[in-house]
Write a protein that holds these residues in place. Structure first.
Motif, PDB file in Angstrom:
ATOM      1  N   LEU A   1       0.793  -1.029   0.005  1.00 27.32           N
ATOM      2  CA  LEU A   1       0.129   0.157   0.078  1.00 27.32           C
ATOM      3  C   LEU A   1       0.904   1.173   0.087  1.00 27.32           C
ATOM      4  CD1 LEU A   1      -2.716  -0.765   2.583  1.00 27.32           C
ATOM      5  CD2 LEU A   1      -3.017  -0.652   0.213  1.00 27.32           C
ATOM      6  N   LEU A   2       2.024   1.046   0.701  1.00 25.03           N
ATOM      7  CA  LEU A   2       2.740   2.106   0.642  1.00 25.03           C
ATOM      8  C   LEU A   2       4.190   2.349  -0.352  1.00 25.03           C
ATOM      9  CD1 LEU A   2       3.130   2.109   4.462  1.00 25.03           C
ATOM     10  CD2 LEU A   2       2.348   3.974   3.280  1.00 25.03           C
ATOM     11  N   GLY A   3       3.839   1.388  -1.144  1.00 19.21           N
ATOM     12  CA  GLY A   3       4.992   1.427  -2.190  1.00 19.21           C
ATOM     13  C   GLY A   3       6.183   0.796  -1.795  1.00 19.21           C
ATOM     14  N   LEU A   4       6.426   0.243  -0.501  1.00 18.25           N
ATOM     15  CA  LEU A   4       7.551  -0.140  -0.241  1.00 18.25           C
ATOM     16  C   LEU A   4       7.905  -1.324  -0.862  1.00 18.25           C
ATOM     17  CD1 LEU A   4       7.399   0.646   3.622  1.00 18.25           C
ATOM     18  CD2 LEU A   4       9.001   1.677   1.791  1.00 18.25           C
TER      19      LEU A   4
ATOM     20  N   GLU B   1      10.579  15.845   8.288  1.00 14.35           N
ATOM     21  CA  GLU B   1      11.018  15.108   7.200  1.00 14.35           C
ATOM     22  C   GLU B   1      10.172  15.040   6.093  1.00 14.35           C
ATOM     23  OE1 GLU B   1      12.704  11.376   8.136  1.00 14.35           O
ATOM     24  OE2 GLU B   1      13.621  11.208   6.034  1.00 14.35           O
ATOM     25  N   PRO B   2       9.159  14.442   6.319  1.00 17.67           N
ATOM     26  CA  PRO B   2       8.142  14.530   4.929  1.00 17.67           C
ATOM     27  C   PRO B   2       8.027  15.724   4.349  1.00 17.67           C
ATOM     28  CG  PRO B   2       7.192  13.362   6.813  1.00 17.67           C
ATOM     29  CD  PRO B   2       8.436  14.111   7.405  1.00 17.67           C
ATOM     30  N   LEU B   3       7.835  16.800   4.844  1.00 16.69           N
ATOM     31  CA  LEU B   3       7.645  18.147   4.332  1.00 16.69           C
ATOM     32  C   LEU B   3       8.899  18.484   3.639  1.00 16.69           C
ATOM     33  CD1 LEU B   3       5.745  19.701   7.425  1.00 16.69           C
ATOM     34  CD2 LEU B   3       4.984  19.055   5.244  1.00 16.69           C
ATOM     35  N   VAL B   4      10.175  18.434   3.981  1.00 15.15           N
ATOM     36  CA  VAL B   4      11.237  19.109   3.409  1.00 15.15           C
ATOM     37  C   VAL B   4      11.332  17.733   2.139  1.00 15.15           C
ATOM     38  CG1 VAL B   4      13.788  18.934   3.902  1.00 15.15           C
ATOM     39  CG2 VAL B   4      12.128  19.415   5.591  1.00 15.15           C
ATOM     40  N   VAL B   5      11.244  16.535   2.262  1.00  9.08           N
ATOM     41  CA  VAL B   5      11.593  15.746   1.144  1.00  9.08           C
ATOM     42  C   VAL B   5      10.431  16.207  -0.021  1.00  9.08           C
ATOM     43  CG1 VAL B   5      11.270  13.298   0.486  1.00  9.08           C
ATOM     44  CG2 VAL B   5      12.457  13.875   2.465  1.00  9.08           C
ATOM     45  N   THR B   6       9.259  16.410   0.238  1.00 13.61           N
ATOM     46  CA  THR B   6       8.361  16.769  -0.723  1.00 13.61           C
ATOM     47  C   THR B   6       8.556  18.199  -0.920  1.00 13.61           C
ATOM     48  OG1 THR B   6       6.616  16.916   1.005  1.00 13.61           O
ATOM     49  CG2 THR B   6       6.636  14.735  -0.176  1.00 13.61           C
ATOM     50  N   ARG B   7       9.226  19.084  -0.405  1.00 10.24           N
ATOM     51  CA  ARG B   7       9.479  20.260  -0.702  1.00 10.24           C
ATOM     52  C   ARG B   7       8.282  21.078  -0.472  1.00 10.24           C
ATOM     53  NH1 ARG B   7      12.965  18.293  -4.882  1.00 10.24           N
ATOM     54  NH2 ARG B   7      14.999  18.547  -4.178  1.00 10.24           N
ATOM     55  N   LYS B   8       7.400  20.942   0.455  1.00 11.08           N
ATOM     56  CA  LYS B   8       6.352  21.563   0.965  1.00 11.08           C
ATOM     57  C   LYS B   8       6.483  22.895   1.662  1.00 11.08           C
ATOM     58  CE  LYS B   8       3.016  18.986  -0.637  1.00 11.08           C
ATOM     59  NZ  LYS B   8       2.952  17.718  -0.370  1.00 11.08           N
TER      60      LYS B   8
ATOM     61  N   ALA C   1      12.922   0.936  10.147  1.00  9.74           N
ATOM     62  CA  ALA C   1      11.696   1.351   9.648  1.00  9.74           C
ATOM     63  C   ALA C   1      11.870   3.003   9.553  1.00  9.74           C
ATOM     64  CB  ALA C   1      10.666   1.436  11.131  1.00  9.74           C
ATOM     65  N   TYR C   2      12.788   3.687   9.993  1.00 13.64           N
ATOM     66  CA  TYR C   2      12.772   4.992   9.660  1.00 13.64           C
ATOM     67  C   TYR C   2      13.390   5.149   8.216  1.00 13.64           C
ATOM     68  CZ  TYR C   2      17.660   4.886  11.630  1.00 13.64           C
ATOM     69  OH  TYR C   2      19.256   4.255  11.828  1.00 13.64           O
ATOM     70  N   ILE C   3      14.026   4.191   7.733  1.00  9.62           N
ATOM     71  CA  ILE C   3      14.438   4.369   6.160  1.00  9.62           C
ATOM     72  C   ILE C   3      13.336   4.222   5.317  1.00  9.62           C
ATOM     73  CG2 ILE C   3      15.892   3.518   4.428  1.00  9.62           C
ATOM     74  CD1 ILE C   3      17.942   4.537   6.492  1.00  9.62           C
ATOM     75  N   ASP C   4      12.313   3.045   6.042  1.00 10.48           N
ATOM     76  CA  ASP C   4      11.131   2.785   5.399  1.00 10.48           C
ATOM     77  C   ASP C   4      10.144   4.101   5.462  1.00 10.48           C
ATOM     78  OD1 ASP C   4      11.689   0.317   4.475  1.00 10.48           O
ATOM     79  OD2 ASP C   4      10.476  -0.707   6.191  1.00 10.48           O
ATOM     80  N   ALA C   5      10.415   4.743   6.440  1.00 12.14           N
ATOM     81  CA  ALA C   5       9.306   6.031   6.521  1.00 12.14           C
ATOM     82  C   ALA C   5       9.692   6.945   5.637  1.00 12.14           C
ATOM     83  CB  ALA C   5       9.203   6.486   8.051  1.00 12.14           C
ATOM     84  N   ALA C   6      11.026   7.094   5.381  1.00 13.81           N
ATOM     85  CA  ALA C   6      11.425   8.170   4.261  1.00 13.81           C
ATOM     86  C   ALA C   6      11.336   7.691   2.954  1.00 13.81           C
ATOM     87  CB  ALA C   6      13.070   8.312   4.673  1.00 13.81           C
ATOM     88  N   ARG C   7      11.422   6.566   2.737  1.00 14.60           N
ATOM     89  CA  ARG C   7      10.905   5.856   1.315  1.00 14.60           C
ATOM     90  C   ARG C   7       9.337   6.126   0.941  1.00 14.60           C
ATOM     91  NH1 ARG C   7      14.870   1.066   0.929  1.00 14.60           N
ATOM     92  NH2 ARG C   7      16.441   2.100  -0.057  1.00 14.60           N
TER      93      ARG C   7
ATOM     94  N   ASN D   1       8.956   9.228  -0.771  1.00 15.06           N
ATOM     95  CA  ASN D   1       9.795   9.154  -1.958  1.00 15.06           C
ATOM     96  C   ASN D   1      10.947  10.047  -1.688  1.00 15.06           C
ATOM     97  OD1 ASN D   1       8.011   7.706  -3.649  1.00 15.06           O
ATOM     98  ND2 ASN D   1       6.902   9.471  -3.876  1.00 15.06           N
ATOM     99  N   ALA D   2      11.792   9.901  -0.690  1.00 13.27           N
ATOM    100  CA  ALA D   2      13.148  10.670  -0.083  1.00 13.27           C
ATOM    101  C   ALA D   2      14.130   9.933  -1.250  1.00 13.27           C
ATOM    102  CB  ALA D   2      13.465  10.434   1.224  1.00 13.27           C
ATOM    103  N   SER D   3      14.766  10.936  -1.836  1.00 12.52           N
ATOM    104  CA  SER D   3      15.808  10.389  -2.553  1.00 12.52           C
ATOM    105  C   SER D   3      16.904   9.457  -2.115  1.00 12.52           C
ATOM    106  CB  SER D   3      16.479  11.799  -3.323  1.00 12.52           C
ATOM    107  OG  SER D   3      17.180  12.333  -2.350  1.00 12.52           O
ATOM    108  N   GLN D   4      17.797   8.601  -2.900  1.00 12.24           N
ATOM    109  CA  GLN D   4      18.869   8.060  -2.184  1.00 12.24           C
ATOM    110  C   GLN D   4      19.859   9.132  -1.519  1.00 12.24           C
ATOM    111  OE1 GLN D   4      18.800   5.006  -2.152  1.00 12.24           O
ATOM    112  NE2 GLN D   4      17.697   3.870  -3.989  1.00 12.24           N
TER     113      GLN D   4
END
Lengths: 661, 295
Positions: free
Chosen positions: A415-418, A455-462, B186-192, B195-198
């Motif tokens: 579901l999360l694309g992992l 972190e999620p906000l930074v990564v997605t540049r929000k 899990a924190y790597i998964d959370a970042a993935r 869609n965090a870049s490599q």
């Protein structure tokens, strides 16, 4: 403290036992004056949160404490011998012979490089003073008794060739093989699945009844206590705060802590959804000197007197003792629940919005192909998820339950694309985010809470830096934490606080679906209720949909609108939570429900339980018939030949069984 | 501002606030690190300020005072050409430390980069990097260094290069194994899931959590490099005489071990001290950074 008379047939007598751990940073007073007796054939359960000193107490009984721990005072008599005065050599004569021990983790309590027989036979030879041949016969007999199929062959197996449940059976066989008078079991079923847990508990119950051994059973699962124990001791901050017959304690608890604990468990018998009681605060630091009652800071009924002096364990009714100044504890007084706002319970009655799917899964498959090192060997396929179709409405919660290895976590990861599905489609309206199981490994230990949520906000540049900071502050307030926590590192937070941070991180990108994979399984009962309440509140405030994955059926029942029961990568039953629980259609669902003990000894005594035998078959093998056929109590010839597809049998419910039509 | 003033009020009489000195606090120092520093700091100071010490220069000979016992003029005695052993030893230590720390730095940076690549990307990248690493690991490190020095030539640069070449593969392997164990956190998964870049994963999650074990390994590698440099010079492949290095000083002295034991022994003791202190340092770092060992 001699509140109990000396009993002649006592197997174990403990008087005012104190255990301290002398660490570099101070003395941890793990056990602070525990006294009780245990008679032949009695099963006593010790319950308490982690850190309450229950394990330290049990290990003190046979002086098996880890290094800085020491029994500093008190008297422990096992079969008349004072354990505190024995030498290490004399103790070894008692451990194993008079006292058998079953530990929590069956994976690490057997030596991985020794065959099962080689671990079992020498203690039997030494304690019963018999030869190799007889000892081997006894070992095989016990393995047979604990339900290991083909014991004669399996005695030559290595631990890694056995499943967790099997290993725990071996541990039990070892503990019982020298006919001990006392068995100490430290959370013997915590690491196991519900169905296996139920089997092990039944086994322990029958075997102790048969041999007349007394048993001390440590657990944090109140349901298990109700199913298993004659007597219960509730521990808090290193002391017994309540002690008495199980039926009495559950029906008429007298200590505020016991009363609160019992109210944190979701009640499945009522349909109405009240907020769960949550015990505020944390257990006290055991390094600090204790003045007054240790529970007073979390107790709704605390008064000034509790600050200055601690109550002793005092007589309440027959054989029932509690350590509280108030004879009835919270009852009659004010409870913590009264303080909590109740508006959420009312707002639930708003008319449901029209159906709108936020998540749709169609015929999802995930196969892991494991290639062999040998080029000519057939690659093996592990069918983790084998055709799962599910839908989730906006603002609803879908609970996925099943034993470990049933593929529920793999579904979550897809579901999360992992993970990429092998076949099938997933449609999500909006984004999905995840709350992870283990609050200890799901945060980067080198990042501050602020950066974790950001972190999620930074990564997605929000947004700009200031907007993000504003968002993070509002998120952390939303999950019920103070903004001062933003400056801390995860290691400075408790398990419950970390799980709140995990929720805040999942909410950062305004997801439409939040997938929670066993979010409460690593938490203590009192904290578990806080997190469940939080998730329920968020669902109502934000209209988020949840996928709640767990093996804790009571929690799933409480939180979910719909439930999907998974077995070996397939959904075997789907329907509204209340219907599935009250009237399970699939035999596997019924077996799962039978396996969970309810926290009510009276009901447990009258319950007719049909436990499924055996364990989950390997997902590597391919079955032609129904996946559950090997364990099903109602199996027919047809089940082994053709696989029942999942189909609707009423307006809202689906099941995959030939018996349901 | 008022708050600060209030807290400082008691000291106000002794020091006006603007001269208030912050108390030097060393919260991360533990017993082992202190032992290491007690040995290392004096050695470092002595080598750094060797030129200002009232000693004969390392290369200056004095044929009227050959093979003299340690005295207050020559604390470590003199060698067969009347050179001062202490001043030569200090010059040698200076060189040893340069070799040790540059090797540690080079090995760590290469290890960090290639190990992270191999561990995080896996598959072809991993296979390519690890094949090269395994080939290098198949040679004993001293032999590899000897081989390289005999090709490239002697001197400081080639010695550092030769020793690094043997150490880099070890660090790549170490870093790769660290990354592999972190990769499933899990924190790597959370970042993935967002869609965090490599690059983000590498710099924010992986590097900060692998740097401490690498530092531990680097301080051992520094000690090891100092010993290897001494061995190479002892064999006549490292630093060429008359330039002093601990290895060639010991080699010079070993011929006269019976008449003048101090020429070899005292520099030997200094190597021992440096190596021991670096090992203590690495233990200390590990203890300070590993919360489990801190209890």
């Amino acid at each position: 403290m001699t509140f109990m008379p000396k009993i002649d047939d006592a197997v174990l007598q403990v008087r005012d036992m104190h255990t301290h751990f002398n660490t570099d940073t101070g003395v941890v007073k793990a056990v602070n004056g525990v006294s009780f007796d245990l008679r032949r054939g009695e099963r006593i359960a010790i319950v308490g949160e982690s850190g309450s000193g229950k394990s330290a107490m049990a290990m003190s009984l046979i002086r098996l404490l880890a290094f800085p721990g020491k029994v500093v005072s008190g008297e422990i008599r096992i079969a008349g011998k004072d354990i505190t005065r024995l030498t290490e050599r004399e103790l070894n004569g008692i451990r194993g012979k008079d006292v058998g021990t079953v530990f929590q983790d069956p994976m690490s309590s057997l030596d991985p490089v020794m065959r099962v027989g080689d671990q079992m036979i020498p203690p039997i030879m030494r304690h019963l003073e018999i030869g190799q041949k007889e000892a081997q016969a006894i070992a095989i007999e016990w393995l047979d008794k604990v339900g290991i199929p083909d014991a004669k062959q399996r005695i030559k197996a290595y631990p890694f060739e056995m499943s967790g449940g099997m290993r725990q059976r071996v541990m039990i066989a070892m503990a019982l093989s020298c006919n001990p008078r006392l068995i100490i079991a430290d959370e013997p079923t915590t690491a196991l699945d519900v169905t296996i847990q139920a089997q092990i508990v039944e086994l322990l119950k029958n075997l102790t009844a048969e041999t007349g051994a007394a048993m001390l059973f440590i657990t944090h699962d109140l349901g298990l206590v109700a199913r298993f124990a004659n007597k219960v001791g509730v521990m808090y901050a290193g002391r017994l705060v309540e002690f008495g017959p199980a039926t009495d304690i559950f029906a008429d608890p007298r200590h505020p802590y016991t009363q609160s604990l019992l109210r944190t468990i979701p009640d499945t018998t009522v349909a109405k959804r009240d907020r769960l009681l949550q015990i505020p605060g944390f257990p006290p630091d055991m390094k600090m000197p204790m003045v007054g009652c240790s529970f007073r800071e979390r107790c709704a009924a605390a008064h000034d007197y509790c600050k200055s002096s601690a109550p002793d364990l005092e007589f309440r009714t027959e054989n029932h003792y509690a350590a509280c100044w108030l004879p009835a504890g919270l009852d009659g007084g004010k409870t913590a629940e009264d303080d909590a706002p109740k508006e959420t319970a009312k707002s639930a009655s708003v008319a449901p919005p029209p159906r709108q799917d936020v998540l749709e899964i169609n015929d999802l498959h995930k196969h892991f192909v494991k290639k062999s090192m040998l080029p000519w060997a057939e690659p093996r396929t592990l069918r983790a998820v084998n055709g799962v179709s599910l839908r989730l409405n906006r603002g609803e919660t879908l609970g996925i339950v099943g034993e470990s290895g049933c593929g529920k976590s793999t579904v979550a990861r897809m579901l999360l694309g992992l993970e990429q599905p092998t076949a099938g489609q997933i449609y999500i309206a909006g984004a999905a985010q995840m709350v992870f199981q283990d609050p200890y490994s799901s945060f980067n230990p080198k990042m501050k809470v602020f950066n974790i949520i950001e972190e999620p906000l930074v990564v997605t540049r929000k947004g700009t830096r200031a907007e993000r900071a504003e968002k993070v502050r509002s998120l952390v307030t939303q999950v019920g934490l103070d903004q001062s926590y933003l400056d801390r590192y995860p290691s400075q937070l408790s398990g419950g606080q970390r799980q709140r941070i995990g929720v805040a991180r999942a909410l950062a990108l305004n997801p439409s679906v939040v997938v929670a994979d066993e979010p409460t399984s690593a938490l203590d009962v009192s904290v578990r209720a806080q997190i469940i309440n939080l998730l329920c509140d968020l669902k109502e405030q934000l209209g988020i949909s949840f996928v709640f994955i767990s093996h804790d059926l009571l929690t799933v029942r409480y939180i979910s609108d719909h439930i999907a029961v998974m077995y070996l990568g397939e959904v075997v039953e789907y329907g509204p939570a209340a219907h599935v629980f009250d009237d399970p259609a699939h035999p596997y669902t019924r077996a799962l429900l039978d396996a969970i003990p309810s926290p009510d000894p009276a009901r447990e005594a009258n319950r007719k339980i049909q436990l499924i035998s055996g364990e989950l078959p390997s997902p590597l093998s391919i079955q032609t018939g129904c996946a559950f056929a090997s364990r099903c109590p109602k199996v027919m010839a047809k089940c082994r030949e053709s696989k029942p597809p999942i189909k609707a049998f009423s307006k809202q419910r689906e099941a995959a069984c030939h018996l349901v039509d | 501002m008022t708050k600060m003033f209030l807290t400082l009020r008691k000291q106000h009489w002794a020091f006006p606030p603007e001269f208030h000195l912050p108390r030097l606090s060393l919260p991360h120092l533990n017993q082992k690190m202190i032992i290491a520093l007690v040995i290392l700091v004096p050695i470092l100071l002595l080598t750094t300020f060797a030129d200002w010490l009232p000693l004969q220069k390392p290369l200056q000979t004095n044929l009227r005072a050959i093979m003299q016992w340690p005295s207050h003029v020559h604390p470590f005695g003199t060698d067969r050409m009347g050179r001062d052993v202490l001043s030569r030893t200090l010059a040698g230590v200076q060189l040893s430390l340069v070799v040790g720390f540059s090797v540690a730095f080079i090995a760590m940076s290469f290890g960090l980069f290639f190990g992270t690549l191999a561990g995080l990307f896996g598959r072809a990248v991993d296979r390519a990097i690890m094949t090269v690493v395994d080939i290098f690991l198949a040679f004993p490190s001293l032999l590899l260094a000897i081989g390289l020095v005999s090709i490239v030539g002697t001197g400081l640069g080639p010695v550092v290069m030769a020793i690094s070449l043997a150490d880099v593969p070890r660090f790549i392997r170490l870093q790769r194994s660290l990354v592999l164990s972190l990769r499933s956190r899990a924190y790597i998964d959370a970042a993935r899931t967002v869609n965090a870049s490599q690059w983000w994963l590498m710099t924010r999650h992986i590097a900060p959590n692998t740097i401490s074990p690498l530092l531990v390994a680097a301080s051992i590698a520094a000690a090891h490099a100092i010993l290897v440099e001494a061995s190479l010079s002892f064999l006549g492949l490292g630093i060429m005489p008359p330039a002093p290095s601990l290895g060639n000083i010991i080699r010079d002295g070993q011929t006269y071990l019976e008449q003048a034991w101090w020429i070899s022994t005292l520099p030997g003791v200094v190597i021992l001290l440096i190596a021991i202190s670096l090992h203590f340092l690495s233990d200390g770092i590990r203890e300070a950074l590993d919360p489990r060992a801190r209890k």
